[in-house]
Write a protein that holds these residues in place. Sequence first.
Motif, PDB file in Angstrom:
ATOM      1  N   PRO A 213      90.735 -18.776  74.756  1.00 34.36           N
ATOM      2  CA  PRO A 213      91.536 -17.791  75.507  1.00 34.36           C
ATOM      3  C   PRO A 213      91.706 -18.237  76.945  1.00 34.36           C
ATOM      4  CG  PRO A 213      89.328 -16.943  75.075  1.00 34.36           C
ATOM      5  CD  PRO A 213      89.440 -18.236  74.332  1.00 34.36           C
ATOM      6  N   VAL A 214      92.895 -18.756  77.271  1.00 36.24           N
ATOM      7  CA  VAL A 214      93.120 -19.365  78.581  1.00 36.24           C
ATOM      8  C   VAL A 214      93.348 -18.306  79.654  1.00 36.24           C
ATOM      9  CG1 VAL A 214      94.607 -20.940  79.862  1.00 36.24           C
ATOM     10  CG2 VAL A 214      94.049 -21.421  77.478  1.00 36.24           C
ATOM     11  N   GLU A 221      89.242  -9.226  78.332  1.00 34.07           N
ATOM     12  CA  GLU A 221      89.372  -8.227  77.265  1.00 34.07           C
ATOM     13  C   GLU A 221      88.353  -8.471  76.159  1.00 34.07           C
ATOM     14  OE1 GLU A 221      92.479  -7.073  73.666  1.00 34.07           O
ATOM     15  OE2 GLU A 221      92.757  -8.842  74.911  1.00 34.07           O
ATOM     16  N   LEU A 222      88.275  -9.708  75.660  1.00 36.10           N
ATOM     17  CA  LEU A 222      87.350 -10.008  74.569  1.00 36.10           C
ATOM     18  C   LEU A 222      85.902  -9.895  75.016  1.00 36.10           C
ATOM     19  CD1 LEU A 222      89.194 -13.032  72.915  1.00 36.10           C
ATOM     20  CD2 LEU A 222      89.295 -10.619  72.310  1.00 36.10           C
ATOM     21  N   ALA A 223      85.610 -10.322  76.246  1.00 31.49           N
ATOM     22  CA  ALA A 223      84.240 -10.194  76.750  1.00 31.49           C
ATOM     23  C   ALA A 223      83.840  -8.730  76.855  1.00 31.49           C
ATOM     24  CB  ALA A 223      84.113 -10.888  78.111  1.00 31.49           C
ATOM     25  N   ALA A 229      80.279  -3.520  72.321  1.00 34.14           N
ATOM     26  CA  ALA A 229      79.641  -3.464  71.011  1.00 34.14           C
ATOM     27  C   ALA A 229      78.139  -3.678  71.114  1.00 34.14           C
ATOM     28  CB  ALA A 229      80.272  -4.519  70.092  1.00 34.14           C
ATOM     29  N   LEU A 230      77.695  -4.628  71.931  1.00 34.86           N
ATOM     30  CA  LEU A 230      76.263  -4.853  72.119  1.00 34.86           C
ATOM     31  C   LEU A 230      75.598  -3.639  72.750  1.00 34.86           C
ATOM     32  CD1 LEU A 230      76.296  -8.561  73.368  1.00 34.86           C
ATOM     33  CD2 LEU A 230      75.474  -7.731  71.170  1.00 34.86           C
ATOM     34  N   HIS A 231      76.266  -3.019  73.699  1.00 33.66           N
ATOM     35  CA  HIS A 231      75.724  -1.823  74.333  1.00 33.66           C
ATOM     36  C   HIS A 231      75.542  -0.706  73.308  1.00 33.66           C
ATOM     37  CE1 HIS A 231      74.990   1.272  77.320  1.00 33.66           C
ATOM     38  NE2 HIS A 231      75.973   1.985  76.796  1.00 33.66           N
ATOM     39  N   MET A 250      71.927  -9.714  70.551  1.00 31.07           N
ATOM     40  CA  MET A 250      72.335 -10.627  71.611  1.00 31.07           C
ATOM     41  C   MET A 250      73.749 -11.132  71.314  1.00 31.07           C
ATOM     42  SD  MET A 250      69.616 -10.618  73.453  1.00 31.07           S
ATOM     43  CE  MET A 250      69.867 -12.025  74.528  1.00 31.07           C
ATOM     44  N   PRO A 251      74.428 -11.708  72.312  1.00 32.59           N
ATOM     45  CA  PRO A 251      75.748 -12.295  72.042  1.00 32.59           C
ATOM     46  C   PRO A 251      75.733 -13.343  70.941  1.00 32.59           C
ATOM     47  CG  PRO A 251      75.417 -12.072  74.396  1.00 32.59           C
ATOM     48  CD  PRO A 251      74.108 -11.712  73.755  1.00 32.59           C
ATOM     49  N   SER A 252      74.605 -14.049  70.762  1.00 26.99           N
ATOM     50  CA  SER A 252      74.523 -15.061  69.711  1.00 26.99           C
ATOM     51  C   SER A 252      74.556 -14.450  68.318  1.00 26.99           C
ATOM     52  CB  SER A 252      73.251 -15.884  69.879  1.00 26.99           C
ATOM     53  OG  SER A 252      72.102 -15.040  69.868  1.00 26.99           O
ATOM     54  N   ASP A 253      74.307 -13.141  68.204  1.00 26.48           N
ATOM     55  CA  ASP A 253      74.380 -12.475  66.905  1.00 26.48           C
ATOM     56  C   ASP A 253      75.815 -12.159  66.494  1.00 26.48           C
ATOM     57  OD1 ASP A 253      71.564 -12.363  66.467  1.00 26.48           O
ATOM     58  OD2 ASP A 253      71.436 -10.708  67.892  1.00 26.48           O
TER      59      ASP A 253
END
Length: 575
Positions: A213-214, A221-223, A229-231, A250-253
Amino acid sequence: MSRKDAPTFLNYVILPTLLLRLPAVMLRRGLLAWLSRVGILLVVVCCCLSLLYVITCTPHVDEPLAGQPLPRGGGLGMGGGPSRPGGVGGAPIGPVGREGFQALLQEREEQHRQHIASLKKQIAQLKEALQERSEQLKGMQNSLEKTAGRVVVVEDHSRNDLQEFLRSQLNRAEAHAGVRLPSEYAVVPFESFTLQRVYQLEMGLTRHPEEKPVRKDRRDELAEVVESALHALNAPSQAGDKTKATKVYMPSDFIEGIARTEKDKGTLYELTFRGEQKQEFRRLVLFRPFGPLMKVKSELVETANMPINIVVPLSQRADKFRQFMHNFREVCVKQDGRVHLTVVYFGKDQINEVKGTLENTSRELNFRNFTLIQLNEEFSRGRGLDVGARAWKGGNVLLFFCDVDIFFTADFLNTCRLNAKPGKKVFYPVLFSQYNPAVIYGSHIPPVEQQLIIKKDTGFWRDFGFGMTCQYRSDFINIGGFDVDIKGWGGEDVHLYRKYLHSNLLVVRAPSRGLFHLWHEKRCADELPPDQYKMCMQSKAMNEASHGQLGMLLFRHEIEAHLRRQKQRSGAKKA
């Protein structure tokens, strides 16, 4: 009430109740008492938030010891597996016990870190809400002073209306169930994405089926979606909620997500995370509803006194210039009448033909608004446009940088005027590039005016080209103009485009239905540097025909053989 539930109760019950009931109570008891209590309430709330933050953020070293026994060398491991030999219940903690204790501490530390981050975010949101409410109260105070003490009962219907509207957007979207569609063309496809890549169907010519995503807004948006979702996954469990996870996500999940946008409703996201077991997954559905339309600005734009200086660099190609001037006479002279033409010619070869074309137009239509500048040097598009732009001495004029193989309409000239504003914005239209007419029409090629049809088989949006642009002379001078050291074809337009992207001016980039690039055979000189030669060859390949038409040319021998066999079979049947 436990200390863990106190933030939730305070954030979602006490504070919203006080804030919603505060204005009506204050207004009934008089202006002075109302103002004093507002200040007291703000001080108390800030103190409570600070105390809550200190209590929550203070590390409790006794919790691991009080919550559960420390793992030992002969006890159960962290995963609840059988005990390992080599230790007894009362023996000192061995290496395995120390590793288990460290893992436990790290897990607790991560849980506290996630909880503290969540609290910080909630505190920031509460501060914003308090500031907004304080500003509203100040506005109410001013209103009371103007009405000489009259008590006005204010009911906040706007917030309820907005919530109801957002709920209706969710109900209209295909978040819970599908809707009947008339055909396969009515489907709005999803894009899939991971933490590093976006996989998309609508590519154009500059995008790829798989890419990073440049754009910053796309990355943000994606972050934000993954963070939200993690929250939600790591939020403290509510009473009776059996779906809450016990692990810290975690983000790795995060495995992958899909998203699609319906422009009249909103954006739907579906995200998949690894679960606690090997075959378990956590799936979250998020929806970003679009709000109602808002009026931003209404203005009257008068274009009667907006002349356009069309700057055309040229070297030889006198026949193409005659074709260009035919369109110029019809559109600029006969229809628009507010155009100046600046031609920057390189060399001496065919200069007399170019002069003759200009003189014929001047004599037949009584047209004097043109300038011919001759440069006895090697052709450079950037150099020619730069000289033509700086040669204008009639004040700040709107410039249209154009090539000799461009066809435009009178509507485009007005689009040029409306999308450029000095010191505010520049216009970079995406033109429609024509395929080879010999491939499209065969031996019966219609006139140029009849070829200007925007369809899949007649051309493409040239979204990788930035050479045609409308901008005011003052912006062009202030940004530094073209890189005049670039010789020959290509590169100078991208350089200027990036200058504007790095400035504070708004770059308006949009397809223009009145701007066409006429097909012509492109030759890439051997003298070009490797990067420019590659760009030239890529442009040449794109200009020839559509994918389907190129496929027909590639397999034409098979097609002809098939037609011959069909003809032979039909002849045999008749016999």
